[in-house]
Design a protein around this motif. Sequence first.
Motif, short mmCIF file in Angstrom:
data_model
loop_
_atom_site.label_atom_id
_atom_site.label_comp_id
_atom_site.label_asym_id
_atom_site.label_seq_id
_atom_site.Cartn_x
_atom_site.Cartn_y
_atom_site.Cartn_z
N LYS A 159 -8.26 -110.87 -27.69
CA LYS A 159 -7.10 -110.08 -27.24
C LYS A 159 -7.30 -109.56 -25.83
O LYS A 159 -6.35 -109.44 -25.06
CB LYS A 159 -6.86 -108.91 -28.19
CG LYS A 159 -6.43 -109.31 -29.61
CD LYS A 159 -6.17 -108.08 -30.45
CE LYS A 159 -5.60 -108.47 -31.82
NZ LYS A 159 -6.58 -109.20 -32.63
N SER A 160 -8.55 -109.24 -25.48
CA SER A 160 -8.83 -108.62 -24.19
C SER A 160 -10.00 -109.32 -23.51
O SER A 160 -10.92 -109.81 -24.18
CB SER A 160 -9.17 -107.14 -24.35
OG SER A 160 -8.14 -106.45 -25.02
N ILE A 161 -9.96 -109.32 -22.17
CA ILE A 161 -11.08 -109.84 -21.39
C ILE A 161 -11.58 -108.73 -20.46
O ILE A 161 -10.81 -108.21 -19.64
CB ILE A 161 -10.68 -111.07 -20.56
CG1 ILE A 161 -10.09 -112.16 -21.46
CG2 ILE A 161 -11.88 -111.61 -19.79
CD1 ILE A 161 -9.59 -113.37 -20.71
N VAL A 162 -12.84 -108.36 -20.64
CA VAL A 162 -13.48 -107.41 -19.74
C VAL A 162 -14.20 -108.24 -18.67
O VAL A 162 -15.09 -109.03 -19.00
CB VAL A 162 -14.50 -106.52 -20.48
CG1 VAL A 162 -15.19 -105.56 -19.51
CG2 VAL A 162 -13.80 -105.73 -21.59
N VAL A 163 -13.79 -108.10 -17.42
CA VAL A 163 -14.36 -108.88 -16.33
C VAL A 163 -15.23 -107.97 -15.47
O VAL A 163 -14.80 -106.88 -15.09
CB VAL A 163 -13.26 -109.52 -15.45
CG1 VAL A 163 -13.88 -110.52 -14.47
CG2 VAL A 163 -12.21 -110.20 -16.31
N VAL A 164 -16.45 -108.41 -15.19
CA VAL A 164 -17.37 -107.58 -14.40
C VAL A 164 -17.86 -108.35 -13.17
O VAL A 164 -17.86 -109.58 -13.15
CB VAL A 164 -18.58 -107.11 -15.24
CG1 VAL A 164 -18.12 -106.34 -16.46
CG2 VAL A 164 -19.46 -108.30 -15.65
N GLY A 165 -18.25 -107.59 -12.17
CA GLY A 165 -18.82 -108.17 -10.96
C GLY A 165 -20.13 -107.49 -10.63
O GLY A 165 -20.28 -106.27 -10.82
N LEU A 166 -21.10 -108.26 -10.17
CA LEU A 166 -22.42 -107.74 -9.82
C LEU A 166 -22.81 -108.24 -8.43
O LEU A 166 -22.88 -109.44 -8.19
CB LEU A 166 -23.46 -108.20 -10.86
CG LEU A 166 -24.89 -107.72 -10.69
CD1 LEU A 166 -24.97 -106.20 -10.72
CD2 LEU A 166 -25.79 -108.31 -11.78
N ASN A 167 -23.04 -107.30 -7.53
CA ASN A 167 -23.40 -107.61 -6.16
C ASN A 167 -24.79 -108.26 -6.08
O ASN A 167 -25.72 -107.82 -6.75
CB ASN A 167 -23.38 -106.32 -5.34
CG ASN A 167 -23.87 -106.49 -3.92
OD1 ASN A 167 -23.68 -107.52 -3.29
ND2 ASN A 167 -24.54 -105.46 -3.40
N TYR A 168 -24.91 -109.31 -5.25
CA TYR A 168 -26.23 -109.93 -5.08
C TYR A 168 -26.62 -110.08 -3.61
O TYR A 168 -27.58 -110.79 -3.28
CB TYR A 168 -26.30 -111.29 -5.79
CG TYR A 168 -25.44 -112.39 -5.22
CD1 TYR A 168 -25.89 -113.20 -4.18
CD2 TYR A 168 -24.18 -112.64 -5.73
CE1 TYR A 168 -25.11 -114.23 -3.68
CE2 TYR A 168 -23.38 -113.66 -5.24
CZ TYR A 168 -23.86 -114.45 -4.21
OH TYR A 168 -23.08 -115.47 -3.71
#
Length: 311
Positions: A72-81
């Motif tokens: 039902k839901s998508i949790v999208v994350v970003g991680l700096n590299y």
Amino acid sequence: MNLTLTAKSNLIKSKAKEFGLDLCGIVKADFLEDEKENFLSWLDKGYHGEMGYMANNVEKRLDPRLLVENTKSIVVVGLNYFPKEQQKDPEAPVIAKYAYGKDYHFVLKDRLNQLFEYINTEIGEVSGRAFVDSAPVLEHAWAKKAGLGWIGKNSLLINRKMGSFLFLGELLLDMELEYENPTYADFCGGCNRCVRSCPTGAITEPYVVNGSKCISYYTIELKGDIPEEAKGKFENRVFGCDICQDVCPWNRMSKPHSVTDFEPNPDLLSMSKEDWQDMNAHKFGEIFRNSAVKRTKFKGIKRNLDFLKGE
């Protein structure tokens, strides 16, 4: 604990920060109608080259509800590299910054799994899966919909505060949450630096990348010989390529990451051109023990080094 959708979403975003994830947005799982035509056209033109997996499970790529049942839901994350330091010898073969440290697939997935466990134990019983570049998920499209940034002319996600040196990951959940409603503003404007700077012409037009001509494709995905037509166009890249990101004005916003796992082997940064050319399989294994560079194996890196030497 009977939480509102807003409260649940806020707790997830707050906990994502605690787990060291730099960006987090939540979007409703649905069919990617707007992306369908462009993706199918990209495949029809053969821009995926030998990456046959890109043509598999097309419907699942366009609809994550087919990938993980009841999503039902998508949790999208970003991680700096973005690294604190870069390779020191200006004449040494260059590897993409994302491969400096420990393989990001494991680092980011560990954090996503921590977030999943938190949701399951503290917010409500939930089913789902974590993905980091490991399944038919159009991650850039979902990151845009989740408000993490816009898709640049080099087809990468760009965030106004952090630039584009970001790893992306997703949690597909069977839980209803409150969703982002971003404006999807595009801040590339009239800038075409990435298009002009791509040495192989892989960015065929703004927002369209012929993956089969990208230096990253040649040095990582392509298993056979590198085409002669690419000779003299690698700008000393031996694994991956950051050129379209390095020239992007938005990456002036990039700040060094704080992820211990992404710290490079000190020997890597100090390797000279001669060190690279003299490298054997044992040294390769030592330096890139936990790195994504191991994907090519020593044989692949040797092929790339020989190609550079013959340019």
